[in-house]
Design a protein around this motif. Structure first.
Motif, PDB file in Angstrom:
ATOM      1  N   VAL A  78       0.837  -1.205   0.000  1.00  0.00           N
ATOM      2  CA  VAL A  78       0.000   0.000   0.000  1.00  0.00           C
ATOM      3  C   VAL A  78       0.871   1.253   0.000  1.00  0.00           C
ATOM      4  O   VAL A  78       0.676   2.166  -0.800  1.00  0.00           O
ATOM      5  CB  VAL A  78      -0.950   0.012   1.216  1.00  0.00           C
ATOM      6  N   MET A  79       1.839   1.292   0.905  1.00  0.00           N
ATOM      7  CA  MET A  79       2.713   2.461   0.991  1.00  0.00           C
ATOM      8  C   MET A  79       3.564   2.605  -0.259  1.00  0.00           C
ATOM      9  O   MET A  79       3.745   3.708  -0.788  1.00  0.00           O
ATOM     10  CB  MET A  79       3.616   2.348   2.233  1.00  0.00           C
ATOM     11  N   GLY A  80       4.094   1.477  -0.742  1.00  0.00           N
ATOM     12  CA  GLY A  80       4.886   1.502  -1.965  1.00  0.00           C
ATOM     13  C   GLY A  80       4.070   1.965  -3.152  1.00  0.00           C
ATOM     14  O   GLY A  80       4.552   2.710  -4.007  1.00  0.00           O
ATOM     15  N   LEU A  84       4.716   5.177  -5.593  1.00  0.00           N
ATOM     16  CA  LEU A  84       4.755   5.055  -7.049  1.00  0.00           C
ATOM     17  C   LEU A  84       3.720   5.946  -7.719  1.00  0.00           C
ATOM     18  O   LEU A  84       3.968   6.487  -8.808  1.00  0.00           O
ATOM     19  CB  LEU A  84       4.540   3.593  -7.462  1.00  0.00           C
ATOM     20  N   ILE A  85       2.549   6.105  -7.095  1.00  0.00           N
ATOM     21  CA  ILE A  85       1.525   6.975  -7.672  1.00  0.00           C
ATOM     22  C   ILE A  85       2.016   8.426  -7.707  1.00  0.00           C
ATOM     23  O   ILE A  85       1.841   9.131  -8.706  1.00  0.00           O
ATOM     24  CB  ILE A  85       0.203   6.871  -6.890  1.00  0.00           C
ATOM     25  N   ALA A 190       1.188   0.917  -9.662  1.00  0.00           N
ATOM     26  CA  ALA A 190       0.946   1.407  -8.301  1.00  0.00           C
ATOM     27  C   ALA A 190      -0.450   1.048  -7.822  1.00  0.00           C
ATOM     28  O   ALA A 190      -0.645   0.616  -6.677  1.00  0.00           O
ATOM     29  CB  ALA A 190       1.143   2.924  -8.257  1.00  0.00           C
ATOM     30  N   VAL A 191      -1.429   1.211  -8.693  1.00  0.00           N
ATOM     31  CA  VAL A 191      -2.814   0.879  -8.342  1.00  0.00           C
ATOM     32  C   VAL A 191      -2.941  -0.606  -8.015  1.00  0.00           C
ATOM     33  O   VAL A 191      -3.616  -0.988  -7.062  1.00  0.00           O
ATOM     34  CB  VAL A 191      -3.771   1.264  -9.490  1.00  0.00           C
ATOM     35  N   SER A 196      -4.102  -4.718  -4.160  1.00  0.00           N
ATOM     36  CA  SER A 196      -3.718  -6.020  -3.617  1.00  0.00           C
ATOM     37  C   SER A 196      -3.449  -5.921  -2.124  1.00  0.00           C
ATOM     38  O   SER A 196      -3.913  -6.766  -1.337  1.00  0.00           O
ATOM     39  CB  SER A 196      -2.471  -6.534  -4.343  1.00  0.00           C
ATOM     40  N   GLY A 197      -2.719  -4.885  -1.723  1.00  0.00           N
ATOM     41  CA  GLY A 197      -2.402  -4.711  -0.317  1.00  0.00           C
ATOM     42  C   GLY A 197      -3.618  -4.449   0.536  1.00  0.00           C
ATOM     43  O   GLY A 197      -3.781  -5.039   1.610  1.00  0.00           O
ATOM     44  N   VAL A 198      -4.535  -3.583   0.056  1.00  0.00           N
ATOM     45  CA  VAL A 198      -5.754  -3.235   0.812  1.00  0.00           C
ATOM     46  C   VAL A 198      -6.658  -4.460   0.950  1.00  0.00           C
ATOM     47  O   VAL A 198      -7.203  -4.724   2.023  1.00  0.00           O
ATOM     48  CB  VAL A 198      -6.510  -2.086   0.105  1.00  0.00           C
TER      49      VAL A 198
END
Length: 206
Positions: A78-80, A84-85, A190-191, A196-198
């Motif tokens: 999520v942070m990464g 990237l966004i 990034a999305v 995936s993380g969320v």
């Protein structure tokens, strides 16, 4: 088949984030206007070596960083993804990465810092490498990540070495267009990281 699929995904991701054509344009703006082909070749070699060393340092120490700060893979995704966004928005808007010239340094010294780090190898690559490392299930996956990055390091070297000619043929407009396209790809990656993380974080707390 899975190895090839992962390798292609990793290669495209590294290429988009590294943006060798955009970096070469920034490098030329930092270097002496009368730089020779031989000097450019030396700078390309040193910058490429710098990012390869940085890659293996991050790849080897990635797990340690996660353990020290008790960071989960999904939180890092999520942070990464957010990092990237922000990077992608900057690329699409045409804002250059850091390009401050230190007049006290000669061109060969600039090959390491700032061209190698942090212009070519910045926060975006750092977080992406750690994310890929955390997803690696076995040695084959690590080989795939390493091979994908080394291929991109070679591309980076070739592009930077020939940046004088690339600028001549593409021009500033052409280089900006390529960077904007890379920005769109980085944004899409990034999305994927964030979603995936969320999703995994949500499932773990439900």
């Amino acid at each position: 088949m899975e190895f090839i699929q992962n390798f292609l995904q990793q290669s495209i991701t590294f290429f988009a984030i590294m943006d060798p054509i955009g970096v070469s344009a920034i490098a030329l703006s930092l270097l002496n206007e009368n730089i020779t082909k031989t000097q450019m070749n030396m700078i390309a070699k040193r910058s490429s070596l710098t990012i390869v060393i940085a890659f293996f340092v991050v790849l080897i120490s990635g797990d340690l960083i996660l353990k020290i700060f008790s960071i989960s893979e999904d939180s890092l995704k999520v942070m990464g993804g957010i990092v990237l966004i922000l990077m992608a928005i900057s690329m699409v808007n045409g804002k250059d990465k850091e390009k401050t010239r230190n007049e006290s340094k000669n061109d060969t010294e600039l090959a390491f810092i700032p061209i190698g780090i942090p212009i070519a190898f910045g926060a975006g690559l750092f977080t992406t490498i750690i994310i890929f490392k955390s997803q690696a299930a076995n040695l084959v996956d690590l080989v795939s990540i390493s091979f994908a990055f080394c291929i991109n390091a070679l591309i980076f070297y070739i592009v930077l070495k020939n940046s004088i000619y690339i600028k001549k043929y593409l021009g500033i407009t052409g280089q900006n267009i390529v960077t904007k396209l890379m920005g769109l790809i980085v944004g899409a990656i990034a999305v994927q990281f964030i979603v995936s993380g969320v999703v995994h974080l949500t499932n773990s707390y439900l």
